[in-house]
Design an enzyme around this catalytic site. Structure first.
Site, PDB file in Angstrom:
ATOM      1  N   ASP A 304       0.801  -1.224   0.000  1.00 17.03           N
ATOM      2  CA  ASP A 304       0.000   0.000   0.000  1.00 17.03           C
ATOM      3  C   ASP A 304       0.832   1.273   0.000  1.00 17.03           C
ATOM      4  O   ASP A 304       0.380   2.306  -0.483  1.00 17.03           O
ATOM      5  CB  ASP A 304      -0.963  -0.004   1.186  1.00 17.03           C
ATOM      6  CG  ASP A 304      -2.137  -0.943   0.955  1.00 17.03           C
ATOM      7  OD1 ASP A 304      -2.612  -1.015  -0.192  1.00 17.03           O
ATOM      8  OD2 ASP A 304      -2.568  -1.617   1.899  1.00 17.03           O
ATOM      9  N   TYR A 308       1.093   2.185  -4.084  1.00 13.54           N
ATOM     10  CA  TYR A 308      -0.039   3.107  -4.196  1.00 13.54           C
ATOM     11  C   TYR A 308       0.264   4.507  -3.667  1.00 13.54           C
ATOM     12  O   TYR A 308      -0.321   5.474  -4.144  1.00 13.54           O
ATOM     13  CB  TYR A 308      -1.261   2.537  -3.460  1.00 13.54           C
ATOM     14  CG  TYR A 308      -1.716   1.213  -4.016  1.00 13.54           C
ATOM     15  CD1 TYR A 308      -2.609   1.146  -5.077  1.00 13.54           C
ATOM     16  CD2 TYR A 308      -1.237   0.019  -3.496  1.00 13.54           C
ATOM     17  CE1 TYR A 308      -3.026  -0.076  -5.597  1.00 13.54           C
ATOM     18  CE2 TYR A 308      -1.637  -1.203  -4.009  1.00 13.54           C
ATOM     19  CZ  TYR A 308      -2.530  -1.246  -5.062  1.00 13.54           C
ATOM     20  OH  TYR A 308      -2.929  -2.457  -5.575  1.00 13.54           O
ATOM     21  N   GLY A 311       0.502   8.436   1.206  1.00 11.62           N
ATOM     22  CA  GLY A 311       0.508   9.871   1.452  1.00 11.62           C
ATOM     23  C   GLY A 311      -0.310  10.642   0.444  1.00 11.62           C
ATOM     24  O   GLY A 311      -1.014  11.593   0.793  1.00 11.62           O
ATOM     25  N   VAL A 385      -7.134   3.633   0.557  1.00 13.86           N
ATOM     26  CA  VAL A 385      -6.529   2.900  -0.550  1.00 13.86           C
ATOM     27  C   VAL A 385      -7.611   1.999  -1.121  1.00 13.86           C
ATOM     28  O   VAL A 385      -7.850   0.898  -0.632  1.00 13.86           O
ATOM     29  CB  VAL A 385      -5.303   2.088  -0.093  1.00 13.86           C
ATOM     30  CG1 VAL A 385      -4.583   1.491  -1.303  1.00 13.86           C
ATOM     31  CG2 VAL A 385      -4.356   2.949   0.723  1.00 13.86           C
ATOM     32  N   TYR A 388     -10.096  -0.048   1.364  1.00 15.21           N
ATOM     33  CA  TYR A 388      -9.688   0.018   2.772  1.00 15.21           C
ATOM     34  C   TYR A 388      -9.366   1.455   3.179  1.00 15.21           C
ATOM     35  O   TYR A 388      -8.884   2.258   2.379  1.00 15.21           O
ATOM     36  CB  TYR A 388      -8.451  -0.843   3.018  1.00 15.21           C
ATOM     37  CG  TYR A 388      -8.755  -2.203   3.609  1.00 15.21           C
ATOM     38  CD1 TYR A 388      -9.129  -2.345   4.943  1.00 15.21           C
ATOM     39  CD2 TYR A 388      -8.656  -3.360   2.839  1.00 15.21           C
ATOM     40  CE1 TYR A 388      -9.395  -3.584   5.494  1.00 15.21           C
ATOM     41  CE2 TYR A 388      -8.927  -4.616   3.383  1.00 15.21           C
ATOM     42  CZ  TYR A 388      -9.293  -4.717   4.716  1.00 15.21           C
ATOM     43  OH  TYR A 388      -9.560  -5.945   5.258  1.00 15.21           O
ATOM     44  N   ASP A 591      25.458   4.222  14.703  1.00 13.93           N
ATOM     45  CA  ASP A 591      24.244   4.910  14.251  1.00 13.93           C
ATOM     46  C   ASP A 591      23.372   3.847  13.591  1.00 13.93           C
ATOM     47  O   ASP A 591      23.701   3.330  12.520  1.00 13.93           O
ATOM     48  CB  ASP A 591      24.614   6.007  13.251  1.00 13.93           C
ATOM     49  CG  ASP A 591      23.428   6.893  12.899  1.00 13.93           C
ATOM     50  OD1 ASP A 591      22.315   6.639  13.412  1.00 13.93           O
ATOM     51  OD2 ASP A 591      23.611   7.831  12.100  1.00 13.93           O
ATOM     52  N   HIS A 602      -6.148 -11.408   9.753  1.00 14.14           N
ATOM     53  CA  HIS A 602      -7.574 -11.129   9.617  1.00 14.14           C
ATOM     54  C   HIS A 602      -8.343 -12.344   9.115  1.00 14.14           C
ATOM     55  O   HIS A 602      -8.404 -12.626   7.925  1.00 14.14           O
ATOM     56  CB  HIS A 602      -7.789  -9.945   8.668  1.00 14.14           C
ATOM     57  CG  HIS A 602      -9.143  -9.313   8.828  1.00 14.14           C
ATOM     58  ND1 HIS A 602      -9.495  -8.148   8.193  1.00 14.14           N
ATOM     59  CD2 HIS A 602     -10.229  -9.680   9.559  1.00 14.14           C
ATOM     60  CE1 HIS A 602     -10.737  -7.840   8.520  1.00 14.14           C
ATOM     61  NE2 HIS A 602     -11.196  -8.760   9.343  1.00 14.14           N
TER      62      HIS A 602
END
Length: 649
Positions: A304, A308, A311, A385, A388, A591, A602
Site C-alpha cells: 500500500d 499506491y 501519502g 486505498v 480500505y 548509528d 484477519h
C-alpha cells in the site's frame, strides 16, 4: 533570484517539507534542464532530506540549501529516472536512469485506468455475459499485478483491475464484485493488454448499504447525548511551521507522498536540557497478502505504501468527525504527475486527549490521596486505498512514552460465490459474498537517537532459575538474560511469549542516575507471523516479513523495507531490507535503525460487513532507564469539578 530569496527566507529548518512554490520551481528547473516532454510523469517530487549530520548541527539562522528529489517515468518507453534538484541554485545535481523498475501508481492513473477499461468493447462484451448493459454503473479499481510470471509482461507498466457493479448510482459497489473479471492495463499506453475472465459468477443478492438513508433496516440511534470536549484556554501545544512543542516534547513532522506522516527529530526536555530520542520514524511499507486459492484472488498482495502511495491518498480531515476537541491541522502538499500541485487540506490532525490516570497512590493509614491525570498529544492522518481506510496515529505522553497505533476500517475485499458454496480460504460475510483470509503487515523504520547517534539494541529474555537448594529453594526464581546484538544478521528476531521477549535501544555512552545505559524499550502489541510458502512469488518479494525485528546500520538511502521500487518486483532486485542485512554490518554502538513488523491476522467476521469496525494495532517506545525517575511527578494536581483539589485526607 526572487524565487531563491523567498525560499531561503520562508524556511526556518532544513526538514521543512517543500512549499508549493518550491515544488513548482523544482519542476520548472527539471523540465528546462532535461528537456522533459508531456510524456514525462512525476511519480513523486518532494524534499531531498539533507544529510543527518547537517540537520543535527543546524542552528537557527544558518543558511539552508533546499533540494528536491524526484522520480520521473517516461510513458513513451516506461523508463524510470531519479533526479536531485537544487532549488536554491537552480540546477539539476543528478539525473540517473534506473533500469528494470516500475514506480508506484500515479495519482491520476486511477481515473485514467477506469475510463480506459469502461470504454473497451471487449470489456462491454464481458459485462453483457454477466447481464450488465450499463457500463456507467460499473466501478473499476486498479490493483498492482506483482510478479505475473508472464514473459510478455516484462518491461511493461501494468495494473490489474478489480470490477464491481452498482445497482444504482450512489450504491456501495464493493458489495457486488464481478469476481473473476480482471482487465490488465498497460498504464504507459493506457490500453488494455488482455482481459482475464475466469467465468461468470453470481452477483450478490442482498444489499449492503452502510448509509442509513439507503437501508430501511438501519435505524439511527437517538439516545446518544452530546459529548463535548472543550479547552477554554486553548490547547497546551504550540506549532511553528511543522515544529510542535508540547509539554516537554519538541517534535518536527514531515510528510511524503509515499509514507504520509513522518516524525523527525523528536526530543524531550529533561533537567534543563533537550535530549534526543529519535531522528526519524515512519511506516515504511504495508504488505497485504491474501490466502485465497481462487484465481480471482490468488495473485493479490498489495504494497500500500510502495505501490499506491498512502501519502498521496490521504483524507482531508473534518473537525467533529475525524478529530474531536481543540484541533489544529497541517496541509499536505505534493506534486501531481504533470508537475502541478496536489494539495490535501487538513491532512494532519493535531490535538490533545485525556487518557486517564497518570499515577496515583492512596495511603491507607492516613487516607491521604495523591493522583495525577495523564494526557497525550495526538498527531495523525487517515488514508483511503481503494476499499480500505487506514488511520496512523502517533501519541506522545507526559511520562516520556511514545505510542503508535494503526486503525483499520473501510470495506473488505470480497468475492462472489455460488449459493451453498464453501471454502476454507474465505469466510462468507453475507449471502454469496466471501472475504478471503488475509494479513496486514506493517513495517516501521525507526531511526533511534537515544541521547545521541551511537546506540545499541539489547534483547531481554526472561527465564526460570533451575532448581537449586541453596539459591532457589522454593523454586520461584526467575530473571532476565540480556544479549546485545553485534551484527545485522544476529538481530533478525521474532517475538517469544515463552520468554517475555523484549528489545531495548540503549546508548552505552550515556548513563543514568544508577550508572546504567539510558534506553527506550520497544514494546510489541498484537502480532503474527506470515503464512506464505517460502517459494511463493510474494515471499520472494517481501522476505523481510519473516521477522518481527531487524536492526541495520544507518544508510541514508535505505528508507523503505520493500525497496524503492516494489511495484512489479520479483525479489531478484536485492534492494530491500531482507538483502541489506546480508551485509552483516556492525550495529553495536553505531548509528542504527530499528525496523519493526506488526501484523493483523484477519480471519474475517460477518461483523466486518458491510463496513469494518475500526481494528486497532500498535506498539510503544517506552523509556527504560532514560530518566532518573518518574518523569511525570511534576504534573499538577487535578481539580475536581466542584472546585476542590483531588488531594485529600
Amino acid at each position: 533570484m526572487a524565487m531563491q530569496e523567498s525560499v531561503i527566507t520562508k524556511v526556518d529548518h532544513p526538514l521543512e517539507p517543500l512549499r508549493e512554490e518550491e515544488i513548482l520551481k523544482a519542476v520548472a528547473i527539471l523540465k528546462e534542464k532535461k528537456s522533459l516532454t508531456p510524456a514525462s510523469r512525476f511519480e513523486q517530487l518532494g524534499l531531498h532530506e539533507p544529510p543527518k549530520k547537517a540537520v543535527l548541527n543546524f542552528k537557527k539562522g544558518d543558511p539552508i540549501q533546499r533540494e528536491a528529489f524526484a522520480i520521473v517515468v517516461d510513458t513513451t518507453d516506461s523508463k524510470t529516472y531519479e533526479a536531485v534538484i537544487s532549488i536554491t541554485n537552480e540546477e539539476v545535481l543528478s539525473w540517473q536512469h534506473i533500469p528494470g523498475v516500475q514506480p508506484s501508481f500515479l495519482f491520476e492513473e486511477y481515473t485514467e485506468l477506469e475510463e480506459t477499461v469502461k470504454k473497451s468493447p471487449e470489456f462491454h462484451a464481458a459485462l453483457k455475459k454477466r447481464g450488465i448493459d450499463n457500463p456507467e454503473l460499473v466501478m473499476v479499481d486498479p490493483w498492482s499485478v506483482g510478479d505475473t510470471g508472464i514473459p510478455e509482461d516484462k518491461g511493461k507498466r501494468l495494473a490489474k483491475a478489480l470490477c464491481f457493479v452498482r445497482k444504482f448510482p450512489d450504491d456501495n459497489a464493493y458489495a457486488y464484485p464481478l469476481t473473476g473479471l480482471l482487465p490488465v492495463v498497460d498504464l504507459a499506453k493506457m490500453e488494455i493488454v488482455r482481459i482475464e475472465d475466469h467465468g461468470v459468477k453470481p452477483i450478490a443478492p442482498t444489499a449492503a448499504a452502510y448509509k442509513p438513508e439507503q437501508d430501511e433496516n438501519i435505524e439511527v440511534r437517538t439516545d446518544l447525548k452530546p459529548l463535548v470536549i472543550t479547552q477554554p484556554e486553548g490547547p497546551s501545544f504550540e506549532i511553528n511551521g511543522h515544529n510542535i512543542k508540547w509539554q516537554k516534547w519538541d517534535i518536527r513532522v514531515g510528510y511524503t507522498a509515499r509514507e504520509g506522516l513522518v516524525l523527525n527529530t523528536v526530543d524531550y526536555y529533561d533537567k534543563g536540557k533537550k535530549r534526543p530520542v529519535l531522528y526519524r520514524a515512519a511506516m515504511s511499507e504495508m504488505t497485504v497478502p491474501y490466502g485465497d486459492t481462487n484465481p480471482a484472488h490468488n495473485w493479490q498482495c498489495a504494497f500500500d505504501a510502495g505501490e499506491y502511495g498512502i501519502g498521496q491518498l490521504a483524507n482531508s480531515l473534518t473537525r467533529g468527525c475525524d478529530c474531536l476537541g481543540e484541533i489544529q491541522y497541517l496541509d499536505a502538499v505534493m506534486a501531481t504527475s504533470q508537475g502541478g500541485i496536489h494539495k490535501i487540506p487538513n491532512a494532519i490532525c493535531i490535538h490533545e486527549e485525556d487518557v486517564g490516570i497518570a499515577w496515583k497512590h492512596t495511603d491507607w493509614r492516613t487516607d491521604e490521596v495523591e493522583v495525577r491525570r495523564s494526557r497525550r498529544l495526538v498527531v495523525s492522518f487517515f488514508t483511503t486505498v481503494a476499499n480500505y481506510d487506514y488511520g496512523f496515529f502517533w501519541y506522545f505522553y507526559t511520562d516520556g512514552k511514545i505510542e503508535h497505533e494503526a486503525k483499520l476500517t473501510g470495506v473488505l475485499n470480497v468475492g462472489a460465490i455460488e449459493e451453498g458454496q464453501t471454502t476454507r480460504y474465505a469466510a462468507e460475510v453475507a449471502p454469496q459474498i466471501a472475504a478471503p483470509i488475509h494479513q496486514h503487515i506493517f513495517n516501521y523504520r525507526i531511526d533511534m537517537n537515544v541521547d545521541g547517534q551511537k546506540n545499541s539494541v539489547e534483547e531481554w529474555n526472561t527465564v526460570a532459575s533451575k532448581p537449586d537448594p541453596e539459591n532457589n529453594p522454593r523454586l520461584n526464581a526467575f530473571y532476565h538474560e540480556t544479549t546485545t546484538f553485534q551484527t545485522e544478521l544476529e538481530a533478525k528476531r521474532n517475538m517469544n511469549l515463552e520468554t517475555g521477549r523484549s528489545w531495548r535501544i540503549i546508548n552505552p555512552n550515556s548513563k543514568n542516575y544508577v550508572g546504567q545505559p539510558v534506553g527506550y524499550s520497544l514494546i510489541p502489541g498484537e502480532n503474527a507471523l506470515p503464512f506464505l510458502n517460502e517459494e511463493s512469488s510474494v515471499m520472494k518479494r517481501v522476505g523481510y516479513i519473516k521477522n518481527h525485528l531487524h536492526v541495520t546500520k544507518y544508510d541514508r538511502d535505505q528508507i523503505y523495507a520493500s525497496g524503492k521500487y516494489p511495484n512489479q518486483s520479483t525479489g531478484e532486485e536485492k534492494g530491500s531490507l531482507e538483502h541489506w542485512v546480508k551485509a552483516n554490518r556492525n550495529i553495536e554502538n553505531e548509528d542504527i535503525v530499528v525496523w519493526y513488523n506488526m501484523s493483523v491476522h484477519h480471519i474475517v467476521r460477518p461483523e466486518d460487513w458491510p463496513v469494518m469496525p475500526v481494528h486497532h494495532i500498535g506498539f510503544q517506545l517506552k523509556p527504560h532507564g532514560f530518566f532518573d525517575g518518574n518523569p511525570a511527578l511534576d504534573l499538577p494536581r487535578p481539580t475536581e469539578e466542584t472546585g476542590a483539589s483531588c488531594h485529600h485526607k
